[in-house]
Scaffold this motif. Structure first.
Motif, PDB file in Angstrom:
ATOM      1  N   VAL A   1       0.857  -1.186   0.000  1.00 50.82           N
ATOM      2  CA  VAL A   1       0.000   0.000   0.000  1.00 50.82           C
ATOM      3  C   VAL A   1       0.891   1.233   0.000  1.00 50.82           C
ATOM      4  N   THR A   2       0.635   2.139  -0.939  1.00 51.62           N
ATOM      5  CA  THR A   2       1.346   3.406  -1.006  1.00 51.62           C
ATOM      6  C   THR A   2       0.418   4.520  -0.536  1.00 51.62           C
ATOM      7  N   PHE A   3       0.870   5.301   0.454  1.00 51.68           N
ATOM      8  CA  PHE A   3       0.120   6.450   0.958  1.00 51.68           C
ATOM      9  C   PHE A   3       0.713   7.718   0.343  1.00 51.68           C
ATOM     10  N   VAL A   4      -0.127   8.520  -0.283  1.00 47.59           N
ATOM     11  CA  VAL A   4       0.293   9.792  -0.872  1.00 47.59           C
ATOM     12  C   VAL A   4      -0.547  10.898  -0.252  1.00 47.59           C
ATOM     13  N   LEU A   5       0.099  11.862   0.415  1.00 45.41           N
ATOM     14  CA  LEU A   5      -0.595  12.992   1.039  1.00 45.41           C
ATOM     15  C   LEU A   5      -0.401  14.225   0.170  1.00 45.41           C
ATOM     16  N   ARG A   6      -1.521  14.811  -0.286  1.00 44.43           N
ATOM     17  CA  ARG A   6      -1.492  15.994  -1.152  1.00 44.43           C
ATOM     18  C   ARG A   6      -2.181  17.154  -0.448  1.00 44.43           C
ATOM     19  N   GLN A   7      -1.522  18.319  -0.448  1.00 48.99           N
ATOM     20  CA  GLN A   7      -2.154  19.508   0.106  1.00 48.99           C
ATOM     21  C   GLN A   7      -3.412  19.800  -0.706  1.00 48.99           C
ATOM     22  N   ALA A   8      -4.533  20.021  -0.016  1.00 46.04           N
ATOM     23  CA  ALA A   8      -5.844  19.991  -0.652  1.00 46.04           C
ATOM     24  C   ALA A   8      -5.998  21.018  -1.758  1.00 46.04           C
ATOM     25  N   GLU A   9      -5.612  22.260  -1.504  1.00 46.82           N
ATOM     26  CA  GLU A   9      -5.868  23.315  -2.480  1.00 46.82           C
ATOM     27  C   GLU A   9      -4.869  23.334  -3.632  1.00 46.82           C
ATOM     28  N   SER A  10      -3.618  22.987  -3.381  1.00 42.80           N
ATOM     29  CA  SER A  10      -2.576  23.084  -4.403  1.00 42.80           C
ATOM     30  C   SER A  10      -2.248  21.751  -5.064  1.00 42.80           C
ATOM     31  N   ASN A  11      -2.652  20.643  -4.439  1.00 39.86           N
ATOM     32  CA  ASN A  11      -2.331  19.295  -4.923  1.00 39.86           C
ATOM     33  C   ASN A  11      -0.843  18.975  -4.818  1.00 39.86           C
ATOM     34  N   ILE A  12      -0.088  19.747  -4.034  1.00 40.72           N
ATOM     35  CA  ILE A  12       1.331  19.470  -3.814  1.00 40.72           C
ATOM     36  C   ILE A  12       1.473  18.206  -2.958  1.00 40.72           C
ATOM     37  N   VAL A  13       2.351  17.306  -3.390  1.00 42.78           N
ATOM     38  CA  VAL A  13       2.605  16.091  -2.631  1.00 42.78           C
ATOM     39  C   VAL A  13       3.495  16.442  -1.440  1.00 42.78           C
ATOM     40  N   ALA A  14       2.943  16.277  -0.234  1.00 42.56           N
ATOM     41  CA  ALA A  14       3.690  16.593   0.980  1.00 42.56           C
ATOM     42  C   ALA A  14       4.423  15.381   1.535  1.00 42.56           C
ATOM     43  N   SER A  15       3.906  14.174   1.241  1.00 43.47           N
ATOM     44  CA  SER A  15       4.546  12.966   1.757  1.00 43.47           C
ATOM     45  C   SER A  15       4.113  11.770   0.920  1.00 43.47           C
ATOM     46  N   ARG A  16       5.036  10.816   0.801  1.00 46.06           N
ATOM     47  CA  ARG A  16       4.741   9.575   0.073  1.00 46.06           C
ATOM     48  C   ARG A  16       5.490   8.449   0.769  1.00 46.06           C
ATOM     49  N   THR A  17       4.770   7.362   1.079  1.00 43.19           N
ATOM     50  CA  THR A  17       5.412   6.231   1.733  1.00 43.19           C
ATOM     51  C   THR A  17       4.726   4.949   1.299  1.00 43.19           C
ATOM     52  N   THR A  18       5.505   3.856   1.170  1.00 43.82           N
ATOM     53  CA  THR A  18       4.989   2.551   0.762  1.00 43.82           C
ATOM     54  C   THR A  18       5.309   1.522   1.830  1.00 43.82           C
ATOM     55  N   VAL A  19       4.308   0.711   2.196  1.00 46.72           N
ATOM     56  CA  VAL A  19       4.492  -0.318   3.220  1.00 46.72           C
ATOM     57  C   VAL A  19       3.984  -1.649   2.680  1.00 46.72           C
ATOM     58  N   ASP A  20       4.563  -2.728   3.195  1.00 48.92           N
ATOM     59  CA  ASP A  20       4.149  -4.079   2.811  1.00 48.92           C
ATOM     60  C   ASP A  20       2.842  -4.424   3.523  1.00 48.92           C
ATOM     61  N   ALA A  21       1.887  -4.969   2.766  1.00 47.73           N
ATOM     62  CA  ALA A  21       0.597  -5.336   3.352  1.00 47.73           C
ATOM     63  C   ALA A  21       0.618  -6.713   3.993  1.00 47.73           C
ATOM     64  N   GLY A  22       1.695  -7.459   3.833  1.00 48.55           N
ATOM     65  CA  GLY A  22       1.770  -8.783   4.435  1.00 48.55           C
ATOM     66  C   GLY A  22       0.843  -9.770   3.745  1.00 48.55           C
ATOM     67  N   THR A  23       0.336 -10.740   4.498  1.00 48.67           N
ATOM     68  CA  THR A  23      -0.587 -11.755   3.980  1.00 48.67           C
ATOM     69  C   THR A  23      -1.948 -11.581   4.626  1.00 48.67           C
ATOM     70  N   ILE A  24      -2.987 -11.510   3.812  1.00 44.66           N
ATOM     71  CA  ILE A  24      -4.356 -11.373   4.308  1.00 44.66           C
ATOM     72  C   ILE A  24      -5.071 -12.690   4.052  1.00 44.66           C
ATOM     73  N   SER A  25      -5.517 -13.342   5.107  1.00 46.92           N
ATOM     74  CA  SER A  25      -6.157 -14.651   4.979  1.00 46.92           C
ATOM     75  C   SER A  25      -7.478 -14.541   4.247  1.00 46.92           C
ATOM     76  N   ALA A  26      -7.932 -15.671   3.722  1.00 43.87           N
ATOM     77  CA  ALA A  26      -9.189 -15.711   2.976  1.00 43.87           C
ATOM     78  C   ALA A  26     -10.352 -15.292   3.867  1.00 43.87           C
ATOM     79  N   GLY A  27     -11.181 -14.389   3.349  1.00 46.45           N
ATOM     80  CA  GLY A  27     -12.359 -13.947   4.076  1.00 46.45           C
ATOM     81  C   GLY A  27     -12.075 -13.042   5.255  1.00 46.45           C
ATOM     82  N   ARG A  28     -10.862 -12.528   5.366  1.00 52.69           N
ATOM     83  CA  ARG A  28     -10.482 -11.712   6.519  1.00 52.69           C
ATOM     84  C   ARG A  28     -10.322 -10.245   6.148  1.00 52.69           C
ATOM     85  N   THR A  29     -10.427  -9.394   7.166  1.00 60.48           N
ATOM     86  CA  THR A  29     -10.170  -7.960   7.029  1.00 60.48           C
ATOM     87  C   THR A  29      -8.983  -7.603   7.897  1.00 60.48           C
TER      88      THR A  29
END
Length: 335
Positions: A202-230
């Motif tokens: 999952v990549t998180f991108v934070l953009r300043q609302a009015e200007s659309n400037i990217v203030a931060s960007r980070t990517t993390v591993d989602a690991g393993t999600i079991s069947a039927g799980r949240t």
């Protein structure tokens, strides 16, 4: 001459002439068992079904199955013409003809074909049934949302949740400084499949609302999600304080975007934003979004020069005071 003998002789002559004519001109006498040309049995379109076939990034193949109903005498040279017409523009996208051949038995006969069309919009599928060169029946079906048919590399049983109780993207404030604020970010994913989901990020991108400037960007591993799980995926991001941000979360697998979601972070207490709209523009200081690691030595030298030029002893007022003091001292010296 005897009348009876004359009649018998005439009858014999007629029979002889008929026999000679039959021999010399075949077919002059009709066969009493011949009923003439056989009328072909009726055929019509009983039903048309459409199935989604293989897809690529640009196209999708639609499987068209036409069921033909036949009754009565054999029918020769039966064919089906299938056309796909763009539902929005009315333009012909593609066409295929299927030769069914001769149909002799009563009941339904199936004619199948594939139509490859662009993977977008919707289509009207027109089916025309021909006997010899004559159109005897036709049918029409429609299909929409073709873009939702995904190629294998886009298919996934895992996506962001979409409920008010469990939003797809949320945040909390970890550290609120005067200039910088650190946020704890959370994305919630659900695996609706029968097998565990792996190799997701999952990549998180934070953009300043009015200007659309990217203030931060980070990517993390989602690991393993079991069947039927949240499950949830967590990350942190540091952004300039006092602004509002859109939080875009992108679910990826092997470099391919699987799903996206958006949230909003309101760090400006006097103005708020929602995911779909903003309520007011704000004054933006671009320097708040500059990365200190990207500054060059020239930037630091320019800043140092500006600082020194405003230091005590180099201002215009101070220079005038010094000049006046010098004049007073010189005057007293002459006295």
């Amino acid at each position: 001459m005897d009348r009876n003998a004359l009649l018998v002789g005439g009858a014999v002559g007629v029979v002889v002439v008929a026999a000679v004519t039959a021999v010399l001109v075949p077919g002059v006498l009709a066969d009493p068992t011949d009923e003439g040309p056989i009328r072909p049995g009726p055929v019509d379109v009983a039903d048309v079904s459409i199935a989604a076939g293989p897809a690529t990034g640009e196209t999708v193949t639609l499987g068209i199955e036409t069921r033909i109903d036949h009754r009565g005498n054999p029918t020769q040279n039966v064919s089906v013409l299938v056309r796909a017409i763009d539902a929005e523009s009315g333009l012909l996208a593609t066409t295929q003809r299927v030769d069914v051949g001769n149909i002799s038995r009563d009941g339904e006969t199936t004619a199948a074909t594939n139509l490859t069309v662009p993977r977008e919009g919707g289509y009207d599928i027109e089916v025309a049934l021909y006997r010899e060169a004559e159109r005897v029946d036709q049918a029409k079906r429609s299909v929409s949302g073709v873009s939702a048919i995904k190629p294998p590399y886009l298919q996934s049983t895992t996506s962001f949740t979409d409920t008010e109780a469990l939003p797809p993207v949320s945040y909390s404030i970890e550290d609120a400084g005067e200039d910088r604020t650190t946020l704890d970010l959370t994305a919630t994913l659900t695996n609706t499949g029968d097998e565990p989901a792996e190799d997701l990020s999952v990549t998180f991108v934070l953009r300043q609302a009015e200007s659309n400037i990217v203030a931060s960007r980070t990517t993390v591993d989602a690991g393993t999600i079991s069947a039927g799980r949240t499950d949830s995926v967590d990350a942190t991001a540091t952004v300039p304080s006092g602004y509002n941000y859109y939080i875009d979360a992108v679910l990826m697998r092997d470099g391919v975007v699987i799903d996206t979601a958006r949230g909003a972070a309101n760090l400006n207490p006097t103005r708020t934003i929602s995911v779909n709209q903003t309520t007011e523009d704000v004054e933006l200081r671009v320097e708040d979004f500059e990365d200190d690691d990207d500054r060059t030595p020239e930037d630091y030298e320019s800043e140092r020069t500006r600082t020194e030029s405003s230091a005590p002893g180099f201002g215009v007022v101070v220079a005038l005071v010094a000049l006046l003091a010098t004049a007073l001292v010189a005057r007293r010296w002459r006295q």
